[in-house]
Scaffold this motif. Structure first.
Motif, PDB file in Angstrom:
ATOM      1  N   LEU A 239     -10.105  -9.939   5.177  1.00 24.66           N
ATOM      2  CA  LEU A 239      -9.723  -8.939   6.186  1.00 24.66           C
ATOM      3  C   LEU A 239      -9.326  -7.922   5.600  1.00 24.66           C
ATOM      4  CD1 LEU A 239     -10.610  -7.413   8.200  1.00 24.66           C
ATOM      5  CD2 LEU A 239      -8.595  -8.151   9.546  1.00 24.66           C
ATOM      6  N   ARG A 240      -9.508  -6.168   5.100  1.00 26.10           N
ATOM      7  CA  ARG A 240      -9.004  -5.785   4.038  1.00 26.10           C
ATOM      8  C   ARG A 240      -8.539  -4.171   5.358  1.00 26.10           C
ATOM      9  NH1 ARG A 240      -9.171  -7.644  -0.843  1.00 26.10           N
ATOM     10  NH2 ARG A 240     -10.154  -9.019  -1.583  1.00 26.10           N
TER      11      ARG A 240
ATOM     12  N   HIS B 157       4.895  -6.646  -4.948  1.00 23.32           N
ATOM     13  CA  HIS B 157       3.318  -6.820  -4.241  1.00 23.32           C
ATOM     14  C   HIS B 157       3.116  -8.345  -3.529  1.00 23.32           C
ATOM     15  CE1 HIS B 157      -0.646  -5.253  -6.224  1.00 23.32           C
ATOM     16  NE2 HIS B 157      -0.722  -6.512  -5.255  1.00 23.32           N
ATOM     17  N   PRO B 158       3.020  -8.563  -2.404  1.00 24.21           N
ATOM     18  CA  PRO B 158       2.821  -9.466  -1.533  1.00 24.21           C
ATOM     19  C   PRO B 158       1.071  -9.149  -2.219  1.00 24.21           C
ATOM     20  CG  PRO B 158       2.846  -7.798   0.029  1.00 24.21           C
ATOM     21  CD  PRO B 158       3.305  -7.372  -1.434  1.00 24.21           C
ATOM     22  N   PRO B 159       0.459 -10.703  -1.931  1.00 21.01           N
ATOM     23  CA  PRO B 159      -0.971 -11.290  -2.301  1.00 21.01           C
ATOM     24  C   PRO B 159      -1.733 -10.762  -0.756  1.00 21.01           C
ATOM     25  CG  PRO B 159       0.441 -12.805  -2.854  1.00 21.01           C
ATOM     26  CD  PRO B 159       1.409 -12.704  -2.279  1.00 21.01           C
ATOM     27  N   ILE B 160      -1.081 -11.009   0.152  1.00 20.83           N
ATOM     28  CA  ILE B 160      -1.712 -10.042   1.519  1.00 20.83           C
ATOM     29  C   ILE B 160      -0.333  -9.758   1.999  1.00 20.83           C
ATOM     30  CG2 ILE B 160      -2.509 -10.988   3.456  1.00 20.83           C
ATOM     31  CD1 ILE B 160      -3.639 -13.563   2.784  1.00 20.83           C
ATOM     32  N   ALA B 161      -0.457  -8.609   2.745  1.00 21.69           N
ATOM     33  CA  ALA B 161       0.477  -7.438   3.014  1.00 21.69           C
ATOM     34  C   ALA B 161       0.982  -7.706   3.834  1.00 21.69           C
ATOM     35  CB  ALA B 161      -0.145  -6.311   2.865  1.00 21.69           C
ATOM     36  N   HIS B 162       2.167  -7.297   4.579  1.00 15.18           N
ATOM     37  CA  HIS B 162       2.819  -8.089   5.892  1.00 15.18           C
ATOM     38  C   HIS B 162       3.290  -6.175   5.289  1.00 15.18           C
ATOM     39  CE1 HIS B 162       5.599  -8.979   3.041  1.00 15.18           C
ATOM     40  NE2 HIS B 162       5.618  -9.670   2.420  1.00 15.18           N
ATOM     41  N   ASP B 163       3.837  -6.144   6.885  1.00 15.67           N
ATOM     42  CA  ASP B 163       4.681  -4.295   6.906  1.00 15.67           C
ATOM     43  C   ASP B 163       3.796  -3.118   7.192  1.00 15.67           C
ATOM     44  OD1 ASP B 163       6.865  -6.164   7.460  1.00 15.67           O
ATOM     45  OD2 ASP B 163       8.170  -5.856   5.424  1.00 15.67           O
ATOM     46  N   LYS B 164       3.344  -3.292   5.707  1.00 14.01           N
ATOM     47  CA  LYS B 164       2.154  -2.351   5.925  1.00 14.01           C
ATOM     48  C   LYS B 164       1.594  -2.331   4.663  1.00 14.01           C
ATOM     49  CE  LYS B 164       4.314   2.390   4.593  1.00 14.01           C
ATOM     50  NZ  LYS B 164       5.418   3.242   3.260  1.00 14.01           N
TER      51      LYS B 164
ATOM     52  N   ARG C  44      -0.984  -0.188   1.901  1.00 13.81           N
ATOM     53  CA  ARG C  44      -0.978   0.750   1.380  1.00 13.81           C
ATOM     54  C   ARG C  44      -2.318   0.965   0.139  1.00 13.81           C
ATOM     55  NH1 ARG C  44       3.542  -1.901   1.127  1.00 13.81           N
ATOM     56  NH2 ARG C  44       5.839  -0.843   1.100  1.00 13.81           N
ATOM     57  N   TYR C  45      -3.269   0.727   0.612  1.00  8.91           N
ATOM     58  CA  TYR C  45      -4.649   1.412   0.165  1.00  8.91           C
ATOM     59  C   TYR C  45      -5.459   0.577   1.031  1.00  8.91           C
ATOM     60  CZ  TYR C  45      -5.857  -2.856  -2.310  1.00  8.91           C
ATOM     61  OH  TYR C  45      -5.395  -3.866  -2.739  1.00  8.91           O
ATOM     62  N   VAL C  46      -6.996   1.050   0.980  1.00 13.58           N
ATOM     63  CA  VAL C  46      -7.881   1.123   1.763  1.00 13.58           C
ATOM     64  C   VAL C  46      -8.150  -0.565   0.793  1.00 13.58           C
ATOM     65  CG1 VAL C  46     -11.162   1.284   2.418  1.00 13.58           C
ATOM     66  CG2 VAL C  46      -8.728   2.478   2.612  1.00 13.58           C
ATOM     67  N   GLY C  47      -8.424  -1.060   1.370  1.00 10.55           N
ATOM     68  CA  GLY C  47      -8.605  -2.759   0.691  1.00 10.55           C
ATOM     69  C   GLY C  47      -7.674  -3.529   0.602  1.00 10.55           C
ATOM     70  N   ASP C  48      -6.304  -3.126   0.579  1.00  8.16           N
ATOM     71  CA  ASP C  48      -4.836  -4.249   0.489  1.00  8.16           C
ATOM     72  C   ASP C  48      -5.396  -5.059   1.850  1.00  8.16           C
ATOM     73  OD1 ASP C  48      -2.963  -4.972   0.116  1.00  8.16           O
ATOM     74  OD2 ASP C  48      -1.775  -2.912   1.178  1.00  8.16           O
ATOM     75  N   ALA C  49      -5.449  -6.178   1.498  1.00  5.11           N
ATOM     76  CA  ALA C  49      -5.444  -7.558   2.116  1.00  5.11           C
ATOM     77  C   ALA C  49      -5.081  -7.784   2.782  1.00  5.11           C
ATOM     78  CB  ALA C  49      -5.897  -8.935   1.347  1.00  5.11           C
ATOM     79  N   VAL C  50      -4.924  -8.048   4.542  1.00  2.05           N
ATOM     80  CA  VAL C  50      -4.171  -8.102   5.812  1.00  2.05           C
ATOM     81  C   VAL C  50      -4.829  -9.570   6.479  1.00  2.05           C
ATOM     82  CG1 VAL C  50      -4.673  -7.193   7.951  1.00  2.05           C
ATOM     83  CG2 VAL C  50      -5.060  -5.565   6.355  1.00  2.05           C
ATOM     84  N   ALA C  51      -5.694  -9.779   6.094  1.00  2.43           N
ATOM     85  CA  ALA C  51      -5.376 -11.660   6.219  1.00  2.43           C
ATOM     86  C   ALA C  51      -6.756 -12.031   5.928  1.00  2.43           C
ATOM     87  CB  ALA C  51      -6.154 -11.860   7.746  1.00  2.43           C
TER      88      ALA C  51
ATOM     89  N   ARG D 228     -19.977  -7.360  -3.701  1.00  2.00           N
ATOM     90  CA  ARG D 228     -20.041  -6.553  -4.138  1.00  2.00           C
ATOM     91  C   ARG D 228     -20.010  -5.131  -4.209  1.00  2.00           C
ATOM     92  NH1 ARG D 228     -20.165  -5.969  -9.371  1.00  2.00           N
ATOM     93  NH2 ARG D 228     -22.321  -6.963 -10.344  1.00  2.00           N
ATOM     94  N   SER D 229     -19.564  -4.717  -2.263  1.00  2.00           N
ATOM     95  CA  SER D 229     -18.667  -3.260  -2.301  1.00  2.00           C
ATOM     96  C   SER D 229     -17.628  -4.011  -2.164  1.00  2.00           C
ATOM     97  CB  SER D 229     -19.636  -3.042  -0.775  1.00  2.00           C
ATOM     98  OG  SER D 229     -19.583  -3.869  -0.234  1.00  2.00           O
ATOM     99  N   GLU D 230     -17.348  -5.188  -1.743  1.00  2.00           N
ATOM    100  CA  GLU D 230     -15.502  -5.275  -1.956  1.00  2.00           C
ATOM    101  C   GLU D 230     -15.152  -5.013  -2.897  1.00  2.00           C
ATOM    102  OE1 GLU D 230     -15.080  -9.513  -1.022  1.00  2.00           O
ATOM    103  OE2 GLU D 230     -12.984  -9.417   0.282  1.00  2.00           O
TER     104      GLU D 230
END
Ligand code: FAD
Lengths: 795, 267
Positions: A41-42, A100-107, A109-116, A287-289
């Motif tokens: 999930l990004r 640079h955490p592999p999956i973001a926590h706290d914040k 920072r870009y469209v596409g940053d991994a969330v889960a 592809r779009s990911e």
């Protein structure tokens, strides 16, 4: 073809036997027992606080095995993604290197940053579950542009990185440059943008992680250009897996262009998840990911000036560049616009002093890193545009001004004012030949013919140089590299005399299986068919730094050449024993060991057999076996270069630019396989023209959304955009590589953008246009033409 | 993509029965638009009704003075049809420039007009040629068919079965392709009949539209020079990263002039 295939011939590529039949094995083709599917999930926001993530509904979906967030990885002590090359700013401080955490926590920072990361039995189940994750974002203002990000009130990506400034870096002698500018007869200046690119290799990124309980070993299959480096970075620094407990395999890889020479978060996440679940986990980028998960390239804003004397001789150059890092530092991010950029600013010219300042800037965009050429196309673009500008302002022909300032062939080795020393080259020779092939003399007739049809025609030039064969470890270390940059090769001769080469570079389209086999065939006199090249598996290959920076032949090929020499030496020892002669008397030629001046001889195959049947070997002085290894660390970069001419026609009604002719004469050193070199040049030139005419990674300046996020909007160059390219080599021999090779993978991409823009500007000369930013897309050119024809009243 | 039930009926009635009263069902023709949307999970029909098994829907024939093209006729087949090339070469030419080889061999004329993409090519031809759209229920005039972006006069469960093209005296289509997608940034179809000139523009606005100023000028004099003093209002046209509205307005005029010139040549 059961014969020796030597250096300089063009056999059909070995690897194509499987590729053209669709029998390659890519990561996405690999199925492991019990394998699960993973989906990321990004973030849909460019900048937001992650207040909370509720995964409970997703976890309850059918087939779902796990849903992981950044907090889960943090709780497991998973590290951040490391940077492979650090830089030091002009005040002596290290660059800012936020985690640079592999999956973001706290914040995010870009469209596409991994969330889960969702893992389920099937990809469809994982996708459906990902949609059920509830993320509470607190959206923050975002900044995507370089100039905007440095403004005093700009949104800040990190609390401890003031002004979003990662590093303020410099190279060169600024006082010498200032003095030269004061005494200059003329100063030419330019402001330009180097457009953001998205690499889009044909094969999207993919990774499979697996954990074997019995051995305690992990395996990662990944679309990588450098599996050993991934083992080093991910194993040691991110997941804490000891090196002997981690195998990284990069099987067939469908194109890289730099995009696959970084350690990606997704690699770490699948490997970690496989360990937690005890089952293999696979992720394949959609592809779009890929548009938001692959690192991007370029994205510079530059102001540059050139000081000249009254004869148009260059005195000094001053360059100030802002370079976009994106939201986090990718593996080589800060190295590209600094160490791989500023040292190339001398181009093929004698410029007594050069000063360059680079500000590396964080923005709410996908991380930026190396992309075919990496720093060197950007440098070439600055130099060549500036030279064109000076020629125009001083009323000197643009070919002539280059000839006046080029480093003459006799002046090599040539020490530039920006670290590097060019060992060999003949820029003038390249230019003169290219001028002939491009029929520069006939251009004005063609221009007039276009004009008679209401079209603008222009002739553009680029005389470029690049530094490749990355890299002398000592120099790289001084410049901040956090690892060496040598290469290794093992030549394993089997009892039959057939050969398996284990090499640390990675073949993903370059034809290594063919070129390297030719080197061995040539050296050892072994039939081409009897040679296999193995790469891409840390369990099979001893070590390696991988393929990027046009280094495979230059550095890997050199290791292979040295290892082959060792095999010959060992073979001579065995032959001396077998033929009862002294080592000095054994000569090796055309695959045969013989006693000089006699007809006593043994074939390579006979000696190979003997090596493994050592019944009567003098074991104190001669070991059984025939396998040798070499590590090669280059003494210098290599410096391919060349002269390119582009000819374009512009339709003023629509602004469309049509490429009519393209001529390239390049110095790539010794050529092993002319067909492959030509292919590399074709691909490179076309890719560079992609940047100049078509490709553009565009963000919405306020929302931070990627507007060019699919092939519907990101324009890739296609075959019908091109005329037949005219390509000819003009080689000088590299003085320090074993075979005299220089590398050819990035030449085209480095040389061509400047040639195209030079041509576009030349075409628009009647309108008084001095510079055009890339890409020279129809709307952009039409606007320029319209504004030039109907000048807007001054405000 | 979500999972769905796949149906391949072999009569029109069976297809209509599957679609009727089922909000979660969608017809699929070439799938060139629908499948990508399903892959992106933007469309998620529970039932997919494949029209490719229906008899007679891919025929191309003359009925009196009217060229009739079945809804399931692929772009490549329209482009290659000797009948279309003879009777309405502008349409064959248009079809030959849609997308790429693969798209032309899957995509259909019925799918294209039912989808009514604002940058699609066929809607310009259908509108400029004053064609009629034959559906499973009725016949709809082109002027009433294209309602808005991705919206047509079709009712749920209603299927396009054929398009009826009256033959013009002369006609031509000119398209300036989006360099990335190769859809139209601006496409202009010009058709002259004995009684009128109709000009339809695609790619430039939110939906295909008729350019009345251009039509009026050409009705007076069917010549590219008649358009030299005419411009088109940019404010109603689209702007995106490929083309701003003023550029699109320019392209419409350039394509219109070129289409008229081409029509004169071929006429
Ligand atoms: C890469 C690419 C490039 C393209 N380039 C162009 C281009 O340059 N110009 C252009 O015009 N188009 C272009 N297209 C679109 C292409 O022409 C498609 O064929 C068209 O949009 C849809 O036709 P289809 O038969 O594939 O319909 P489908 O994708 O199967 O269906 C589209 C929609 O219409 C509905 N539908 C289909 N048939 C009927 C029917 N008979 N009655 C009622 N509803 C129906 C479906 O339910 C769906 O909602 C491109 C597509 C792609 C993938």
């Amino acid at each position: 073809m059961n014969a020796v295939v030597g250096i300089g011939s063009s056999p059909k590529r070995k690897e194509d036997a499987r590729f053209v039949r669709g029998k390659g094995t890519y990561v996405a083709d690999i199925k492991r027992p019990g394998m699960l599917a993973g989906v990321f999930l990004r973030s849909e926001h460019a900048h937001a606080k992650l207040n909370s993530i509720d995964v409970s509904k997703a976890l309850a979906q059918p087939g779902v095995k796990a849903v992981y967030t950044g907090e889960d990885m943090k709780a497991d002590n998973v590290g951040g993604l490391p940077v492979g090359w650090g830089i030091t700013d002009k005040h002596g401080d290290p660059m800012k290197e936020p985690p640079h955490p592999p999956i973001a926590h706290d914040k995010v920072r870009y469209v596409g940053d991994a969330v889960a990361f969702v893992v389920a039995d099937t990809i469809e189940q994982a996708q459906a579950a990902a949609e059920m994750i509830e993320v509470d974002y607190e959206v923050l203002p975002a900044v995507v542009g370089l100039v905007d990000a440095l403004r005093p009130n700009a949104p800040q990506l990190y609390d401890d990185v003031p002004n979003n400034l990662c590093a303020d870096w410099e190279l060169g002698n600024s006082s010498a440059v200032d003095a030269a500018f004061e005494n200059a007869a003329h100063v030419a200046s330019i402001e330009l943008v180097n457009n953001r690119l998205i690499g889009n290799p044909l094969e999207p990124l993919a990774a499979i992680g697996e954990f074997e309980f019995a051995s305690g070993r992990y395996t990662l299959w990944t679309t990588s250009q450098f599996p050993h480096v991934v083992r080093l970075l991910m194993g040691e620094m991110v997941l804490g897996i000891p090196q002997h407990k981690l195998r990284v395999v990069a099987p067939d890889v469908g194109g890289g262009f730099g995009v696959k020479q970084f350690h990606y978060a997704e690699e770490a996440v699948v490997t970690w998840a496989a360990g937690k679940l005890g089952r293999p986990v696979k992720w394949v980028a959609q592809r779009s990911e890929g548009f938001v998960s692959d690192a991007h390239g370029r994205d510079h804003v530059t102001e540059a000036e050139l000081a000249l004397d009254e004869d148009g001789k260059f005195l000094a150059m001053r360059v100030k560049t802002l370079a976009n890092m994106g939201a986090y530092l990718s593996t080589f991010g800060p190295n590209i616009p600094t160490n791989l950029y500023a040292p190339l600013l001398s181009g093929v010219y004698q410029i007594p002093s050069i000063y360059c300042e680079v500000k590396c800037v964080f923005t709410n965009t996908v991380p930026v890193d190396a992309y075919r050429g990496a720093g060197r196309p950007e440098a070439t673009f600055v130099v060549e545009r500036l030279v064109d500008m000076a020629a125009r302002e001083m009323g000197i022909d643009k070919i002539d001004i280059r000839k006046r300032n080029m480093i003459p062939k006799e002046a090599y080795p040539y020490q530039t004012p920006v670290i590097v020393e060019y060992d060999s080259g003949d820029p003038l020779g390249c230019l003169e030949r290219s001028e002939e092939l491009a029929d520069v003399a006939g251009f004005e007739v063609r221009r007039a013919e276009s004009a008679s049809r209401g079209k603008y025609r222009g002739l553009g030039i680029s005389t470029y140089i690049e530094a490749c064969g990355l890299a002398p470890s000592r120099l790289a270390g001084q410049l901040g590299a956090r690892g060496g940059l040598y290469e290794s090769a093992t030549v394993r001769v089997h009892p039959s005399g057939a050969v398996t080469v284990l090499i640390g570079t990675h073949n993903h389209g370059q034809g290594h299986e063919t070129t390297f086999a030719q080197i061995v065939s040539d050296r050892l006199g072994v039939p081409f068919e009897d040679i296999d090249i193995v790469f891409g598996d840390t369990d099979r290959v001893q070590f390696g730094m991988g393929t990027y920076g046009s280094r495979s032949l230059v550095v890997g090929g050199a290791a292979l050449s040295q290892a082959s020499d060792k095999v010959i030496l060992k073979g001579r020892k065995i032959a001396a024993h077998q033929l009862e002669a002294s080592l000095e008397d054994i000569v090796f030629e055309d695959g045969t060991f013989s006693v000089a001046g006699t007809d006593r001889k043994k074939s390579f195959q006979e000696i190979a057999g003997a090596a493994y049947v050592p019944f009567d070997f003098p074991l104190e002085t001669l070991e059984p076996g025939l396998e040798e290894q070499s590590y090669y660390d280059p003494v210098n970069f290599t410096y391919p270069g060349g002269a390119h001419f582009a000819e374009v026609e512009i339709d003023p009604d629509t602004g469309i630019v049509t490429l009519e002719r393209y001529t390239a004469v390049d110095d790539v050193g010794t050529i092993i396989n002319p067909m492959i070199v030509e292919g590399q040049l074709h691909g490179g030139i076309v890719q560079g023209i992609g940047q100049a005419l078509f490709e553009h990674g565009v963000y919405d300046p306020t929302s931070g959304q990627l507007l060019s996020g699919s092939f519907m909007d990101y324009c890739m160059p296609r075959a019908d955009n091109f005329p037949q390219l005219v390509i000819e080599p003009h080689s000088t021999t590299c003085t320090h590589t074993p075979m005299g090779v220089k590398g050819c993978g990035e030449c085209g991409t480095i040389g061509s953008p400047a040639a195209i823009i030079s041509a576009v500007v030349d075409a628009l000369k009647p309108l008084g246009i001095a510079h055009v930013d890339m890409p020279a897309s129809p709307n952009h050119i039409w606007n320029i033409i319209r504004n030039a024809r109907t000048p807007v009243a001054a405000e | 993509m979500r999972s769905f039930n796949y149906h391949k009926p072999d009569t029109l009635d069976a297809a209509l029965a599957l679609l009727s009263g089922n909000d979660e069902a969608l017809p699929i023709a070439g799938g060139m638009t629908l499948l990508p949307t399903m892959k992106q999970r933007l469309a998620a029909p529970e039932d997919l009704v494949d029209l490719s098994g229906l008899p007679g829907l891919a025929d191309v024939a003359m009925e009196g003075d009217i060229l009739v093209i079945g809804a399931m006729t692929r772009h490549a087949d329209v482009a290659a049809s000797p009948l279309v090339k003879e009777k309405l070469p502008a349409l064959a030419n248009l079809a030959s420039r849609i997308g790429d080889q693969q798209v032309r061999h899957r995509g259909t004329i019925g799918g294209s007009i039912s989808n009514n993409d604002p940058a699609a090519d066929y809607p310009a031809a259908v509108l400029a040629l004053n064609a009629e759209i034959v559906t499973s229920k009725r016949t709809i005039a082109a002027d009433d068919f294209f309602v808005a972006m991705f919206e047509t006069a079709l009712e749920p469960g209603e299927l396009v079965t054929a398009i009826r093209f009256p033959l013009p005296e002369v006609a031509a289509y000119m398209k300036f392709a989006n360099p990335a997608s190769r859809y139209a940034l601006a496409g202009v179809f010009v058709a002259k009949t004995t009684s009128a000139v109709r000009v339809a523009v695609t790619g430039a606005g939110p939906s295909v539209f008729r350019a009345s100023d251009i039509e009026a000028a050409l009705a007076e004099s069917f010549d590219a020079t008649a358009l030299e003093r005419i411009s088109i209002d940019a404010s109603e046209l689209m702007s995106d990263i490929h083309a701003d509205n003023e550029y699109r307005a320019n392209l419409v005029m350039v394509m219109a002039r070129r289409a008229v010139a081409l029509a004169q040549q071929s006429g």
